[in-house]
Design an enzyme around this catalytic site. Sequence first.
Site, PDB file in Angstrom:
ATOM      1  N   ILE A  55      93.237  54.124  98.035  1.00  0.00           N
ATOM      2  CA  ILE A  55      92.893  52.762  98.429  1.00  0.00           C
ATOM      3  C   ILE A  55      92.116  52.896  99.732  1.00  0.00           C
ATOM      4  O   ILE A  55      92.544  53.589 100.659  1.00  0.00           O
ATOM      5  CB  ILE A  55      94.146  51.871  98.581  1.00  0.00           C
ATOM      6  CG1 ILE A  55      93.759  50.438  98.989  1.00  0.00           C
ATOM      7  CG2 ILE A  55      95.160  52.461  99.547  1.00  0.00           C
ATOM      8  CD1 ILE A  55      94.930  49.464  98.981  1.00  0.00           C
ATOM      9  N   SER A  56      90.955  52.273  99.801  1.00  0.00           N
ATOM     10  CA  SER A  56      90.032  52.514 100.911  1.00  0.00           C
ATOM     11  C   SER A  56      90.551  51.944 102.227  1.00  0.00           C
ATOM     12  O   SER A  56      91.403  51.050 102.257  1.00  0.00           O
ATOM     13  CB  SER A  56      88.668  51.887 100.598  1.00  0.00           C
ATOM     14  OG  SER A  56      88.068  52.508  99.484  1.00  0.00           O
ATOM     15  N   GLN A  57      90.005  52.470 103.312  1.00  0.00           N
ATOM     16  CA  GLN A  57      90.286  51.954 104.646  1.00  0.00           C
ATOM     17  C   GLN A  57      89.966  50.460 104.683  1.00  0.00           C
ATOM     18  O   GLN A  57      88.888  50.034 104.252  1.00  0.00           O
ATOM     19  CB  GLN A  57      89.427  52.696 105.665  1.00  0.00           C
ATOM     20  CG  GLN A  57      89.560  52.204 107.088  1.00  0.00           C
ATOM     21  CD  GLN A  57      88.541  52.856 108.007  1.00  0.00           C
ATOM     22  OE1 GLN A  57      87.764  53.717 107.579  1.00  0.00           O
ATOM     23  NE2 GLN A  57      88.524  52.446 109.262  1.00  0.00           N
TER      24      GLN A  57
END
Length: 212
Positions: A55-57
């Site tokens: 899950i991206s920043q």
Amino acid sequence: MGDWGRADYLSRHGIKDARVLEAIARLNRADFVPEDLREEASADSPLPIGHGQTISQPYVVALMTEALQLQGDERVLEIGTGSGYQTALLSLLCREVYSVEIVPELAQSAREVLGRQGFENVSFREGDGSLGWPDQAPFDAILAAAAPPDVPLQLLSQLKPGGRMIIPVGPRGGTQQLLRIQRALRPGEVPQVESLLSVRFVPMTGQPLSQG
């Protein structure tokens, strides 16, 4: 409970679109990560979600979403459903989301998470995101959460004239460039390309991309 503190943090770090910040404030990132990582969900950092994916920043998620310049009536294609967090954010900001995920387990998990939370304007497809979703094209905007080595013309061709695509492009395992690409309004004109940020995303998997 939403992430009001996260929205405030992102506002202080350069995210200006009020609609994006409000949508982020309505979501709880912890709902989209594995249970054993929920205490870490408040950090502004990527987290593993299994199957070699992340899950991206949150800052990057917000920046990518803001760069799409959504007004609320768009049809948006998402490449890489992943945890479903970005999908949920898009769902709050546009008319329809079409999301493609190549990992069956992630596709099923995201479908269940978004279903429990009542997101009804999202269509899911399990398969090769590098191919887009041709039978639902054209789209007003495309957002990709995985990096191909080159700009994928297959996806660009599924944008409406003037449509925007946000996509990381670059080598597997190396530094990539997050690009904002706007399709030309007229045939034969060159798309506008802007580099937003240096990033490191998981590679876009699937069959080789056609470049012509």
